[in-house]
Design an enzyme around this catalytic site. Structure first.
Site, PDB file in Angstrom:
ATOM      1  N   ASN A 217       0.826  -1.216   0.000  1.00 27.77           N
ATOM      2  CA  ASN A 217       0.000   0.000   0.000  1.00 27.77           C
ATOM      3  C   ASN A 217       0.860   1.266   0.000  1.00 27.77           C
ATOM      4  O   ASN A 217       2.077   1.190  -0.052  1.00 27.77           O
ATOM      5  CB  ASN A 217      -0.991  -0.002   1.167  1.00 27.77           C
ATOM      6  CG  ASN A 217      -2.067  -1.047   0.975  1.00 27.77           C
ATOM      7  OD1 ASN A 217      -2.609  -1.170  -0.108  1.00 27.77           O
ATOM      8  ND2 ASN A 217      -2.358  -1.811   2.015  1.00 27.77           N
ATOM      9  N   CYS A 218       0.198   2.438   0.046  1.00 29.20           N
ATOM     10  CA  CYS A 218       0.985   3.662  -0.141  1.00 29.20           C
ATOM     11  C   CYS A 218       0.431   4.848   0.617  1.00 29.20           C
ATOM     12  O   CYS A 218      -0.734   4.902   0.969  1.00 29.20           O
ATOM     13  CB  CYS A 218       1.060   4.011  -1.622  1.00 29.20           C
ATOM     14  SG  CYS A 218      -0.498   4.583  -2.303  1.00 29.20           S
ATOM     15  N   VAL A 219       1.318   5.815   0.898  1.00 32.79           N
ATOM     16  CA  VAL A 219       0.881   7.181   1.223  1.00 32.79           C
ATOM     17  C   VAL A 219       1.312   8.160   0.138  1.00 32.79           C
ATOM     18  O   VAL A 219       0.853   9.280   0.102  1.00 32.79           O
ATOM     19  CB  VAL A 219       1.422   7.712   2.573  1.00 32.79           C
ATOM     20  CG1 VAL A 219       0.737   7.047   3.728  1.00 32.79           C
ATOM     21  CG2 VAL A 219       2.922   7.623   2.661  1.00 32.79           C
TER      22      VAL A 219
END
Lengths: 428, 125
Positions: free
Chosen positions: A241-243
Site C-alpha cells: 500500500n501507499c501514502v
C-alpha cells in the site's frame, strides 16, 4: 525459466449472478467478493463498486491496484508468499485479465491521497483510468491500529484479485506472449555478441505504507537478491500500500513492469537481458551502504555491461539511487537511472535530494509538484472528505463544487518511476 | 549508544531506554534537521536518512533522526546528506507551508514517523 502470459482482453465489467469472463466482459458476483473480504474480522464493512473508462467517477483514497491473474501451468500459484505457498514461480503459463483491475480504497491514515479519475484531465495522468476497475472499499473495525488495517486492506485486494483471476483459467487467451530467461551461463552463451544488460529494481522499504514484499518477505529485511524477470510477472514482488500515490509502485506496476517488458522486447536483438537484481531502500544509512554494495557486487558478478536502475518513492531513495549508480559505474558497468522529480511548481528547483556526475543518463517520470485542477465528478467511490488532506493538496484544495486543486502527486501512478505513465522530460 | 533526535511524542514514549533520547516537541521538522546538522559539525555521525519516508517535509510536522556517539573527526558524508536534505526541506516549505492538521491526523503522522524510525532502530541496535 520460460513463462507464457495468456492475455484475456477485458473491455467491460458488469455485476452478475456468476463471476465469469464472456466475450471480453468480466462479470462479477458482488456478494461473493464481499463475503471473501469480510472473512477478515478486522474489516467491518466492504463496498464493491465498478468504474469503467470514460465514466464521471473519482476513486479515492486508492491504496493499491492489482491485475487479476491465475497460474494455469507450471509450479506454484499467483502472489507467492502472500496468497499461495512460497514455491518459486515464473514458469509455465499464467492467464491475466488484461484491461481489468482490483482497486482497493481505505482511510488507513487520515491524511490521504491516491486519486484515480476515470475521465477528465486527471484521467490522462493515471494508467488506471483506462482499466475496468473492481473497486473494493474496506472499512476497519473501530480501534484497530493502522498496521493491522494496512495488512487487512492489502490482503483483501490480493484475495479479490486471486478470486477474479480464477475466472480466467479456462478462457482461451486473445494473445499469448512468451518470455524466457535462462540460467546465467546458458543465457550468456546464447547471445555472446550482445551487451549483457541487467535491471536493478529498487523497492521502497521504510515502514508503514512505504513497504514492498518479495515472496511475502518484508523487503527491508532482505539483502539484494537475483530474480528471473518472469517471477515478478507471477507476483513475486507486491506493494504494501501507499501514502505517496504518484511514485509508489502499485502491485499492478510490479506485475506489468514496463522496464522488464522493454528489456524483453530488445532481448536477443539489441541486448542480452540477464536478469533482475532486487534491492531495497531502507531508512538506516548503513543498510543503504550494504544494499548498494551488494547491487554493485551482483552487477559485476553477473558480468553485466549495463544496468537500468529504477527508483521508488521520494527523498531518501534519491540517496540509494545515487549510491547504486556510483558504485555500479565504479565496477565498470554503465547505468541508466529512472526517477521522478520534485522541482517546485514552476519546475525550476533542484529535482532530487542527491546527485552525482556519474548519473549522466537519466529518465524522469515527471515533476510531481506540478499543479492540476480536477473537475468535480458525478460519482465518488471511497471517501472524498479526505481529499483536502492529501500530500500535494493544501487547505481548501477541495472546493465546494467538488473540484480539487492539487499537485499531481495526489494521482495514483502520475510520476511512476518505472515509466508507466505519460510524463517525462527531454533535453534538447 | 545511538542518539535519537525527535519531536515526536510517540517515538519518545516507545524508545528512551537503551538510547540517548533528545526529545524536543517544540521543534519543527526543519529545526530537527538543523539540530542534527549542528551535532554533525561537532563530530556526530548521521545513522538514519533525514528524509525518511515519502510523506513530504511540508506535510508532516514530525521527524526522528538517529546519530552516532561523538567521533574524533567531522563525517563529511553525513554533512553532505543533511545539507542536501535541508535544501529539499526549504524547497518544499517555500512551495507551501505545513497545514494546520486536526489532532487525529497529527497522530497518524506520529504513527508513520514512528514506523519509519522503528525499522532503523530495531534492525541495528
Amino acid at each position: 525459466m520460460r513463462l507464457e502470459l495468456g492475455k484475456i482482453k477485458i473491455a467491460d465489467v458488469q455485476f452478475s449472478e456468476e463471476t465469469k469472463v464472456e466475450n471480453g466482459t468480466l462479470y462479477v458476483n458482488k456478494q461473493e467478493i464481499i463475503d471473501l473480504v469480510m472473512e477478515d474480522d478486522h474489516i467491518v464493512k466492504c463496498v464493491v463498486e465498478l468504474a469503467r473508462p470514460g465514466e464521471s467517477v473519482r476513486i479515492t483514497p486508492v491504496k493499491d491496484v492489482i491485475e487479476p491473474r491465475v497460474k494455469v501451468e507450471g509450479p506454484g500459484g499467483i502472489f507467492p508468499g502472500m496468497i499461495n505457498k512460497v514455491t518459486t514461480v515464473g514458469e509455465g503459463r499464467t492467464h491475466t485479465l488484461n484491461g481489468a483491475a482490483v482497486v482497493t480504497c481505505g482511510k488507513i491514515v487520515g491524511f490521504q491521497e491516491g486519486i484515480i479519475d476515470m475521465s477528465g484531465p486527471g484521467a490522462e495522468l493515471t494508467p488506471f483510468s483506462k482499466l475496468n476497475n473492481v473497486c473494493v472499499v474496506v472499512e476497519p473495525k473501530e480501534g484497530i491500529e493502522q498496521h493491522t488495517y494496512e495488512k487487512a486492506a492489502r490482503m483483501a485486494g490480493l484475495k479479490v484479485a486471486t478470486y477474479l483471476g480464477k475466472a480466467a483459467i479456462d478462457v482461451e487467451p486473445d494473445e499469448i506472449v512468451a518470455y524466457e530467461t535462462k540460467p546465467l551461463l546458458e543465457q550468456v552463451a546464447e547471445y555472446p555478441d550482445l551487451p549483457k544488460v541487467g535491471y536493478v529494481y529498487m523497492l521502497q522499504t521504510q515502514g508503514l505504507l512505504h513497504d514492498t514484499y518479495v515472496y511475502g518477505v518484508d523487503a527491508k529485511k532482505i539483502i539484494p537478491t537475483v530474480l528471473y524477470p518472469t517471477e515478478i510477472m507471477d507476483g513475486a514482488v507486491l506493494s504494501g500500500n501507499c501514502v505517496s500515490a504518484c511514485d509508489k509502485n502499485t502491485s499492478y506496476h510490479h506485475l506489468n513492469n514496463p522496464i522488464i517488458e522493454e528489456l524483453y522486447k530488445k532481448h536477443g536483438k539489441e541486448i542480452n537481458f540477464i536478469g533482475v537484481i532486487a534491492t531495497n531502500e531502507n531508512v538506516y544509512l548503513a543498510d543503504k551502504e550494504r544494499s548498494s554494495n551488494w547491487s554493485a557486487k551482483f552487477a559485476k558478478y553477473l558480468g553485466l555491461d549495463a544496468v537500468i536502475i529504477s527508483q521508488e518513492g521520494f527523498g531518501n531513495p534519491d540517496t540509494d539511487l545515487i549510491m547504486n549508480c556510483k558504485k555500479i559505474e565504479n565496477e565498470g558497468v554503465k547505468t541508466v537511472i529512472v526517477t521522478d522529480e520534485y522541482a517546485g511548481r514552476d519546475g525550476a528547483s533542484q529535482s532530487l535530494a542527491d546527485a552525482d556526475p556519474k548519473a549522466d543518463a537519466v529518465v524522469t517520470g515527471g515533476n510531481a509538484n506540478e499543479v492540476i485542477v480536477l473537475p468535480p465528478m458525478d460519482k465518488v467511490i471511497g471517501m472524498l472528505d479526505y481529499a483536502d488532506k492529501i500530500a500535494g493538496g493544501f487547505d481548501g484544495s477541495l472546493r465546494p463544487d467538488g473540484s480539487i486543486e492539487a499537485e499531481i502527486q495526489v494521482i495514483t501512478g502520475a510520476t511512476n518511476e518505472l515509466g508507466f505513465n505519460k510524463y517525462s522530460a527531454t533535453t534538447y | 549508544m545511538m542518539i535519537l533526535i525527535t519531536n515526536n511524542q510517540r517515538v519518545a514514549e516507545t524508545f528512551g531506554d537503551n538510547i540517548d533520547l533528545h526529545f524536543m516537541p517544540e521543534k519543527t521538522y526543519q529545526e530537527i534537521l538543523l539540530y542534527a546538522r549542528d551535532r554533525i559539525h561537532e563530530g556526530y555521525k548521521l545513522l538514519s536518512h533525514p528524509l525518511s519516508g515519502s510523506v513530504k517535509p511540508n506535510e508532516t510536522p514530525f521527524k526522528s533522526i538517529l546519530i552516532s556517539e561523538k567521533q574524533q573527526t567531522l563525517d563529511y558524508d553525513s554533512l553532505v546528506i543533511i545539507e542536501d536534505s535541508l535544501a529539499t526541506v526549504r524547497k518544499f516549505n517555500n512551495n507551501k507551508i505545513t497545514p494546520k492538521w486536526t489532532e487525529s491526523i497529527l497522530d497518524d503522522f506520529r504513527v508513520i514517523d514512528l514506523s519509519l524510525i522503528k525499522g532503523a532502530i530495531e534492525g541495528n541496535q
